[in-house]
Enzyme design. Structure first.
Site, mmCIF file in Angstrom:
data_model
loop_
_atom_site.group_PDB
_atom_site.id
_atom_site.type_symbol
_atom_site.label_atom_id
_atom_site.label_comp_id
_atom_site.label_asym_id
_atom_site.label_seq_id
_atom_site.Cartn_x
_atom_site.Cartn_y
_atom_site.Cartn_z
ATOM 1 N N GLU A 1 27.455 49.697 82.324
ATOM 2 C CA GLU A 1 28.926 49.811 82.336
ATOM 3 C C GLU A 1 29.386 51.254 82.177
ATOM 4 O O GLU A 1 30.396 51.522 81.533
ATOM 5 C CB GLU A 1 29.555 48.959 81.212
ATOM 6 C CG GLU A 1 29.709 47.523 81.551
ATOM 7 C CD GLU A 1 30.276 47.316 82.932
ATOM 8 O OE1 GLU A 1 29.737 46.452 83.625
ATOM 9 O OE2 GLU A 1 31.202 48.021 83.343
HETATM 10 C C1 LIG Z 1 19.779 45.533 82.470
HETATM 11 C C2 LIG Z 1 20.723 46.223 83.393
HETATM 12 C C3 LIG Z 1 21.801 45.527 83.903
HETATM 13 C C4 LIG Z 1 22.667 46.140 84.800
HETATM 14 N N1 LIG Z 1 23.695 45.419 85.361
HETATM 15 C C5 LIG Z 1 24.381 45.955 86.401
HETATM 16 C C6 LIG Z 1 25.290 45.157 87.168
HETATM 17 O O1 LIG Z 1 25.517 43.980 86.888
HETATM 18 N N2 LIG Z 1 25.910 45.739 88.228
HETATM 19 C C7 LIG Z 1 25.689 47.037 88.580
HETATM 20 O O2 LIG Z 1 26.278 47.493 89.556
HETATM 21 N N3 LIG Z 1 24.865 47.827 87.865
HETATM 22 C C8 LIG Z 1 24.201 47.306 86.796
HETATM 23 N N4 LIG Z 1 23.311 48.085 86.087
HETATM 24 C C9 LIG Z 1 23.174 49.487 86.426
HETATM 25 C C10 LIG Z 1 23.753 50.394 85.368
HETATM 26 O O3 LIG Z 1 25.160 50.314 85.364
HETATM 27 C C11 LIG Z 1 23.232 51.826 85.654
HETATM 28 O O4 LIG Z 1 21.870 51.813 85.267
HETATM 29 C C12 LIG Z 1 24.003 52.894 84.901
HETATM 30 O O5 LIG Z 1 25.302 53.009 85.414
HETATM 31 C C13 LIG Z 1 23.334 54.273 84.972
HETATM 32 O O6 LIG Z 1 22.944 54.600 86.265
HETATM 33 P P1 LIG Z 1 21.443 55.087 86.534
HETATM 34 O O7 LIG Z 1 20.534 54.045 85.948
HETATM 35 O O8 LIG Z 1 21.296 55.385 87.971
HETATM 36 O O9 LIG Z 1 21.266 56.377 85.668
HETATM 37 P P2 LIG Z 1 21.648 57.870 86.124
HETATM 38 O O10 LIG Z 1 22.977 57.873 86.765
HETATM 39 O O11 LIG Z 1 20.506 58.446 86.864
HETATM 40 O O12 LIG Z 1 21.794 58.586 84.711
HETATM 41 C C14 LIG Z 1 20.675 58.995 83.922
HETATM 42 C C15 LIG Z 1 21.181 59.855 82.766
HETATM 43 O O13 LIG Z 1 21.872 61.017 83.264
HETATM 44 C C16 LIG Z 1 23.209 61.060 82.791
HETATM 45 N N5 LIG Z 1 24.087 61.513 83.879
HETATM 46 C C17 LIG Z 1 24.131 61.039 85.144
HETATM 47 N N6 LIG Z 1 25.095 61.688 85.844
HETATM 48 C C18 LIG Z 1 25.668 62.559 85.006
HETATM 49 C C19 LIG Z 1 26.739 63.507 85.142
HETATM 50 N N7 LIG Z 1 27.418 63.638 86.260
HETATM 51 N N8 LIG Z 1 27.064 64.246 84.069
HETATM 52 C C20 LIG Z 1 26.403 64.100 82.899
HETATM 53 N N9 LIG Z 1 25.399 63.231 82.715
HETATM 54 C C21 LIG Z 1 25.029 62.458 83.746
HETATM 55 C C22 LIG Z 1 23.528 59.639 82.348
HETATM 56 O O14 LIG Z 1 24.522 59.601 81.319
HETATM 57 C C23 LIG Z 1 22.179 59.131 81.870
HETATM 58 O O15 LIG Z 1 21.963 59.480 80.540
HETATM 59 C C24 LIG Z 1 22.464 47.494 85.147
HETATM 60 C C25 LIG Z 1 21.388 48.206 84.607
HETATM 61 C C26 LIG Z 1 20.515 47.582 83.757
HETATM 62 C C27 LIG Z 1 19.329 48.357 83.237
#
Ligand SMILES: Cc1cc2nc3c(=O)[nH]c(=O)nc-3n(C[C@H](O)[C@H](O)[C@H](O)COP(=O)(O)OP(=O)(O)OC[C@H]3O[C@@H](n4cnc5c(N)ncnc54)[C@H](O)[C@@H]3O)c2cc1C
Length: 593
Positions: A438
């Site tokens: 989220e």
């Molecule tokens: C169990 C689970 C359930 C989920 N359910 C859903 C769902 O129902 N629907 C859906 O669409 N998604 C879902 N997700 C996805 C989830 O919302 C994403 O994993 C999350 O938004 C983070 O994206 P990412 O994993 O690509 O991490 P990344 O975007 O790669 O981020 C990795 C780290 O870098 C930081 N970061 C990234 N960009 C920036 C920036 N611009 N500035 C500063 N820091 C940054 C982040 O804060 C984080 O600490 C789910 C994930 C999991 C694990």
């Protein structure tokens, strides 16, 4: 298996005493009485404790299975979900126009905490449905609403949120899923990952809300539109038809929430998944934000629910396990863990923080009610500003604290906490996702410092701080509570100073972005501590008054005063320590890593 008892006494204290049922003063709720709300809370607590909670540990052990394209949820989940739907719980906060019960958000949020505490993995299913209901109700056209809303509100069908793709996580501007016009609908092609409850056996249909691009769409955020893609197609009479071209390709193996199926979904692997545009083309992200904001608040509540359960389990264990002796100055006999002051410190720290977080989250929910239903535009706008300010704090601060509280619950168990059979480790594993999804907590902190505090130059925060300062002054007027009042006053001063730094840094056109990133999380942490301390300051004033008036529930009010003292005098200083990080030069982060 540990039992779960909904924290009804504390929830009632927040609704009746701290919030004085302010939502019920709105014309929308004139037919509701505190007694009706009380009955709802009581019954929800019963269902959560008796029906959902016993499935939690087994759900973790069994997890979900993908067999022949179908997802099988853990034993008992489908029955427990159906009992929830038949009991009318899914739509308690939804608009009666769509079949909901139209209870205030503050009540729906209090009840939400109970489902999350009882069984977080299962509770995720209705959490996402609620977001889908909100997005559809606000942005869907009449035909879509007529076909889908009622079933989603009742919970007969469930909803999902499809944003994430392998290359598009925090940055959704690079979403690639395509939507091609095909007569009255669209055909979607692409892959979504991590979709919570994306496929399951608990309901006969699933309504996916999906971000995708039209063929001629611009690059970036402006090119993204929102589509409704049902698992099974629905005809004009609302009858279920054939399966749509959307399938669960695989299930993720996760650290926690094993009972919640996290799916990779393939759209359009045959001839394209049939989908319908929701709202305006190119406004998909903005529309999805309706859903995300509701879900962010609920994820904050989720953190509180799972941490409450971890606390209850730690408390029960500490009362049973015998280890060491009590000091001679007391009895000198064998001690249960709860008789050791270091264990008492951990337990009080958990309970006090939970009470503070709950009070803040429910305050935010009550502002949502005012923002939706107050008679005057001015009152609605003021409340909405507060909701906007509180939402990233409720989401990020509550979930960070929840992980810490669940970790302390493991600590109270000693070695047994690290052993899966005890069951307490599950709460820590489950809670760990809440700061990630989220919008990660880092993204919430950026939302706070780069949007919420900039767009009104801190006006909403300053007006809240005026109220916090007034609470500090009231505490200072009571000789017994004066030191707590000074602590809160210091917290207000630090936050105003920190806000100045945030605004100054933002003004630096060249380095502003990095400088704000460097202080974003410390700032959210500071504000979270101060707002929670404010709620406990208010609670202390009410508890003192109740004791002075000879209220019979002395044990509760004495405990509340202890929680308040812990929050104001032991915990708030940790938040205030963030000021040093906020004021520090951001150049530290130029250091080589
Ligand atoms: C169990 C689970 C359930 C989920 N359910 C859903 C769902 O129902 N629907 C859906 O669409 N998604 C879902 N997700 C996805 C989830 O919302 C994403 O994993 C999350 O938004 C983070 O994206 P990412 O994993 O690509 O991490 P990344 O975007 O790669 O981020 C990795 C780290 O870098 C930081 N970061 C990234 N960009 C920036 C920036 N611009 N500035 C500063 N820091 C940054 C982040 O804060 C984080 O600490 C789910 C994930 C999991 C694990």
């Amino acid at each position: 298996m540990s039992p779960y008892a909904a924290p009804l006494r504390d929830i009632r204290f927040v609704l009746d005493t701290l919030l004085e049922h302010r939502s019920l003063a709105l014309p929308q709720y004139q037919d509701l009485s505190p007694d009706v709300i009380d009955a709802v809370l009581e019954e929800a607590g019963r269902v959560a404790g008796d029906v959902w909670a016993p499935l939690n540990q087994d759900g973790d052990r069994h997890g979900c299975r993908l067999e022949g394209g179908e997802v099988l949820t853990p034993p008992g989940f489908a029955e427990a979900y159906r009992a929830f739907v038949e009991g009318g719980w899914n739509g308690i906060g939804s608009d009666p126009e769509h079949g909901g019960q139209g209870l205030p958000e503050v009540v729906a949020s209090a009840v939400q905490e109970m489902w999350q505490g009882a069984n977080m993995a299962l509770a995720l299913c209705p959490l996402l449905t609620a977001g889908a209901v909100e997005a559809l109700a606000q942005h869907g056209d009449e035909a879509l609403k007529a076909r889908y809303l009622e079933k989603l509100v009742s919970g007969e069908w469930t909803g999902t949120m499809n944003l994430t793709e392998p290359q598009a996580g925090s940055d959704l501007s690079v979403v690639r899923t395509r939507a091609v016009p095909d007569g009255a609908h669209y055909r979607l092609h692409g892959q979504k990952i991590f979709i919570t409850w994306g496929e399951h056996d608990c309901a006969e249909n699933i309504v996916h809300l999906v971000l995708a691009r039209l063929p001629d769409a611009a690059e970036g955020n402006q090119g993204i539109s929102l589509f409704l893609v049902p698992k099974r197609l629905v005809d004009a009479q609302g009858r279920l038809g054939e399966r749509n071209d959307v399938n669960c390709v695989s299930l993720e193996h996760k650290l926690g929430i094993h009972g919640s199926p996290t799916c990779m979904l393939g759209f359009g692997e045959r001839d394209g998944a049939i989908g319908y545009l929701v709202g305006e083309p190119g406004r998909g992200l903005a529309h999805m934000f309706t859903m995300m904001n509701a879900a962010r608040h609920k994820v904050g509540i989720q953190g509180i629910g799972v941490a409450e359960r971890a606390y209850q389990q730690a408390l029960a264990y500490a009362r049973e396990r015998v280890q060491g002796r009590v000091p001679k100055s007391r009895s000198g006999g064998p001690a249960t863990l709860i008789e050791h002051y270091d264990v008492r410190r951990m337990l009080l720290s958990m309970r006090a923080r939970l009470e503070a977080l709950r009070a803040l989250a429910l305050l935010s929910a009550s502002e949502m009610d005012i923002a939706r239903h107050a008679e005057s535009t001015e009152a609605r706008e003021r409340a909405q500003q507060r909701v906007d300010l509180y939402t990233p704090i409720v989401k990020a601060f509550s979930t960070d604290q929840a992980v810490d509280i669940a970790s302390l619950a493991v600590q109270v168990h000693g070695g047994m906490g690290y052993i899966e059979e005890t069951g307490v480790a599950q709460h820590l594993r489950d809670a760990r996702i809440a700061p990630i999804y989220e919008g990660t907590n880092g993204i919430q902190a950026l939302d706070l410092v780069t949007r919420k505090l900039q767009r009104d130059r801190g006006a909403a925060l300053n007006s809240v701080l005026d109220e916090v300062a007034a609470c500090a002054a009231s505490l200072a007027d009571d000789p017994e509570l004066a030191a707590w009042g000074r602590a809160l006053r210091d917290g207000v001063d630090d936050t105003r100073r920190a806000l100045d730094v945030v605004l100054e840094r933002a003004a630096d056109a060249e380095k502003g972005h990095d400088a704000l990133q460097a202080l974003a999380t410390p700032m959210l942490d500071l504000v979270g501590h101060v707002l929670c301390a404010w709620q406990m300051g208010r609670a202390a004033l009410r508890a003192r008054a109740a004791l002075q008036d000879g209220h019979e529930d002395t044990a509760f009010y004495r405990a509340k005063l202890a929680s308040a003292e812990f929050v104001l005098c032991h915990w708030l200083p940790r938040g205030r320590a963030q000021l040093a990080a906020i004021e520090a030069a951001p150049a530290l982060f130029d250091a080589p890593l």
